[in-house]
Every structure is written in C-alpha cells, then in structure tokens.
Write a protein that holds these residues in place. Structure first.
Motif: not given
Length: 512
Positions: A207-211, A272-276
């Motif tokens: 699933p694609e994740l919406a950030f 990972g997305h949040v920390m990046d």
C-alpha cells in the motif's frame, strides 16, 4: 312585485358588501395576529449590547422580560423593541409578551453571552517547567480547504505560549496514512520511492503511504519551536480493515506470517520517513518527535465479528501477544539505526490504567523480557478522567506503582469531564445533568494535579530518574473537544476564555 325585487336586490348587495368587509377584516386580523421577533437566538460578548425588535405589534401591549438579569439585562423597552446588555457569561431567555385584545402571544429569544476575549498572561509550560519537561496539547493540521490549528497563526501564538509539545489528534493514526481504501503499488515501484521492503515480504504489491500531512505537521513543529508525540503505530481502532486481508482487497484475512511482514513494512517506513524528515529539517533524527506510542490499547482489544483487525489475524493472544512485542522490537531497531535511542522513548499507551496496574505492568514486562535493552521504556496513562471516576486516590496509587517500576510516565489525553454519565453501559460520552459546576471541576483539577506533582516529587530517583516526562491535555478548549458536552478542558468557548480549572491547574504547581 317590482318593489319586492328591488328590496331583495338591495339586500343581496348589502350581504355581499358585508361579507367582503368581514373577509377583509378577518384577513387583516389574521395578519395582525403574527407578531415576530427579529431574531430567535443571539450570541453576544460580555459588555456588548444589541437591539431586539418585534414586528406586527400595532395597537398591542408589549412587555419584555429576561430569565437571568445577571446574564442579560433589558433597557429602553418599547412596543417595537428593547435593548439587551450582555452582563456575564451564560445563557438567558428573553420573553416578549404581546397582547391584542383577548389574544396573548409569547415570543422567546435565546441569548448566549461569551466571555470577553482575554489574552492569558500566564503559561502552563512555564509554570510546570521544573516539574515536567513537556506540557502538550492535541492539534490538527487539516487541509487547504479546511485548515486547522497548525495552520492558524493566532492559534499557534497561543499554543507556543502555553505548550511546548503537541500530538496530532488523528492524522498520524494508521487510517490517515494508509487511507480508507488501498492504493497499491508494485514492490519494484515502492523500492524506487525509497520504501523499505522486509526480507520476508512475499507479496507483489504494497500500500502506498500518505505522508503529506505528517510532513506539514513536522514542518509546523519545527517552525514554531515545538516537539511532537507520535500517536500511534499499532491500534485495533482506526486501522483500515483491508490492511489485514489477502491482496489488501478486504476479503479473507492473511496468515500471521504475512501480517508480521506487513507490520515490519508499516512501522519501518513510517518511523523511517519521520526521522528522515527530521534530519532534513534539523540535521538530526529524534529532534522533533521525542515519544512514539508504538501500541495503543491492546488491553482493551475487541473481537469484531464485522470488522477485521489484529485479533482477526492473530487471535486473542492474552498476556503474550507476539505482534505487540514484535512491534516494539522493530521500532527500537529503527531508533538504533538512526542513533536516537537516547533521545526518543517508545511507549505502551492505554486508558483506565489506574484500574489495571497489574495487567499494564505484566504486558510491558512481557514486551521487554529477553531483550538486551528496555525496548518499551514508557507507559502512557490516557487520562480521560471525570470528577467522580477515578478517585484522586485511585489515580495517585496507580501512578506511584508505575513510577516505582522504573518506567518513564507520560500522562496522555488528559481532560476532566463534569456532568458525564459515568454509570452508562457504553462510552457515549453523553451529558447528564448532575448539577456539577465549573467550580467542582476546578476543585478536582487542583487536587489531581497536586497528587501528580507530589508523586513526581517523591519518587525514588535512583529507581526512576526520568519520572513523569510529559502531560498532554487533549484539546485547546471545550468548544472543539470530542467530549464538548461535558466541558472537559481548561478553556471554554475559545482559547481566550479560561475557566476556573485553568487557574486551579496553575495553582497546583505551587506545591513543587
């Protein structure tokens, strides 16, 4: 004979004229019998005035009356209008009595008086700065068409004065990131987008994740000098049913092995997305988000027959839920890989922990058992409390036991209801008239906060050096609270309308 016909003709004419006259008179009277107020409801700010008018009162006697003189007074009473003056916060009913001959009409207008816009000079975070490092609230980002608190400059000015932390109310929960329906992309395309694909992931799509909203919220935090609690990664509620099914199609549930890989995929990519993003904004991972609610409310897991969730895949695993432990293992490995274990704490978050101390501690001990580090380092005490339940003594006892066990404690989702149906059979959060007042709420708030502060002050710091590290109030004011009927927060109609409980919250800190 002609004379008789003439008399009859004249009589008919007279009857017709009389009938027309009576019809016109009746019509006129019918119209006159409809007096009407210019407004049925009015909202005023304390100190302001407004003229209330009444129509169709010619040749009528008109009287005006207020149900609460201390809230709304009436002056300049006339047959066609009166002047209302907002005296104090509250509601009042204005009654206009119109009398015409034997007919009486009673017209009413509800007047709500708001407090004056007050710029609060004191600060919650500054008052508690030596007691807890983080004083937080919950906020929303919204969208371009529906901007919320994080996009409102005046609201954020208030937030920065009162708080140094926030939790997104709903926008970091799984359904916000996964979406209500699956938007699938191939594993190959996912890798091109930078997604992590676990070694044991055997499916062809993810699933694609919406950030977008998460990114905007992190940017708002950085720009306003605020920290964040990330809420939440694993929860039986607000996680789309399709996430647990084969091919993500909403049909049959997958096996535990497949779900383990999906769990790894989701936690790894979200953290990972949040920390990046943190690294891109500040140069350092763990610089904005200081706490993650890895698992939320496992001890209150339901078994939905009509809705697929974690128990649909794993069954009821009782006191040894493998997927809960696995979630913390993945999350802690992520912190290690970003060298953030000394800056970020992973929490188990739940409600009614003050009635389930043993169960909560047993679960956290299971999560940490056999690990080389305390991967679950904190307990989040959701605190949707009422002035009757729990008692302050019950709350204080639970807090003391959690502190004695050596876990970092954060008081999350804190609010204090009054006139709430605590005896109800379901969590309807329904208002019930129990004659509880703002003063009752303030008394409870002061006593509860004094108890929290005392437990923090008297803890054994050699056993628990961190103690209570955060308090998060669940909303800015009653008007926007999900429990608004029961007036649970420190501000009433707006952020410029502090209640007695706000003062009580501040006064409690004097015992430190």
């Amino acid at each position: 004979m002609k004379q008789i016909k003439k008399v009859i003709a004249h009589s008919l004419v007279a009857v017709l004229c009389l009938s027309s006259f009576l019809t016109n008179t009746a019509s006129t009277e019918a119209k006159a019998k409809k007096p009407k107020l210019s407004q049925k409801s009015i909202t005023l700010t304390k100190g302001k005035s407004k003229t209330l008018k009444v129509k169709n009162t010619k040749k009528c006697k008109v009287t005006w009356k207020t149900s609460k003189k201390k809230v709304v007074s009436i002056s300049k009473k006339k047959r066609t209008s009166c002047k209302l003056k907002a005296k104090a916060k509250g509601t009042a009913k204005i009654t206009c009595t119109v009398k015409r001959k034997k007919k009486t009409y009673k017209l009413t207008c509800k007047v709500k008086v708001k407090a004056k816009k007050t710029v609060v000079a004191s600060s919650l975070k500054d008052t508690y700065t030596k007691i807890v490092p983080y004083m937080g609230t919950c906020l929303n980002y919204g969208s371009a068409s529906n901007p919320r608190e994080l996009q409102n400059a005046s609201t954020m000015k208030f937030v920065k004065k009162q708080y140094n932390s926030f939790t997104l109310e709903n926008e970091m929960k799984p359904d916000a990131i996964l979406g209500s329906s699956a938007k699938l992309i191939s594993v190959a395309d996912a890798k091109k987008k930078g997604y992590y694909i676990p070694a044991g992931y055997a499916e062809s799509t993810v699933p694609e994740l919406a950030f977008t909203t998460v990114d905007k919220s992190l940017e708002a935090a950085k720009n306003n000098g605020l920290k964040m609690r990330a809420h939440t990664l694993v929860w039986h509620s607000q996680t789309p049913s399709w996430f647990f099914t084969k091919n993500y199609d909403g049909s049959k549930v997958v096996t535990p092995a497949v779900m383990d890989a999906r769990l790894d995929f989701y936690i790894h990519n979200v953290m990972g997305h949040v920390m990046d993003k943190e690294k891109a904004l500040t140069g350092s991972a763990g610089s904005i988000v200081y706490a993650w609610d890895v698992v939320n409310e496992y001890l209150h897991r339901p078994s939905f027959a009509f809705f697929k969730t974690w128990t649909s895949v794993y069954g009821d695993m009782g006191n040894s839920p493998s997927y809960v432990k696995k979630a913390f293992e993945i999350a802690y490995d992520m912190l290690k890989s970003y060298q953030a274990t000394d800056k970020v704490t992973l929490f188990y978050n739940d409600y009614n922990t003050y009635f389930g101390v043993k169960d909560t501690l047993n679960l956290v001990e299971f999560i940490n058992k056999g690990e080389t580090a305390k991967i679950c380092g904190g307990i989040g005490m959701q605190s949707h409390v009422d002035v009757k339940v729990p008692t302050v003594a019950e709350y204080g006892s639970a807090l003391e036991q959690f502190l004695a066990a050596g876990y970092e404690i954060q008081i999350t989702e804190l609010d204090f209801t009054i006139n709430f149906d605590t005896e109800g059979t379901n969590a309807s959060y329904a208002y019930t008239p129990e004659h509880e007042t703002d003063a009752d709420q303030a008394k409870f708030v002061k006593k509860l906060m004094q108890t929290i502060i005392t437990k923090q002050k008297n803890r054994n710091q050699s056993v628990n050096p961190k103690g209570i590290t955060g308090i998060t109030l669940w909303g800015l004011c009653d008007a926007t609270s999900w429990r608004s009927q029961c007036a649970p927060l420190l501000f009433d109609t707006s952020i410029y309308d502090p209640k007695l409980s706000y003062t009580a919250f501040l006064e409690a800190a004097k015992i430190w």
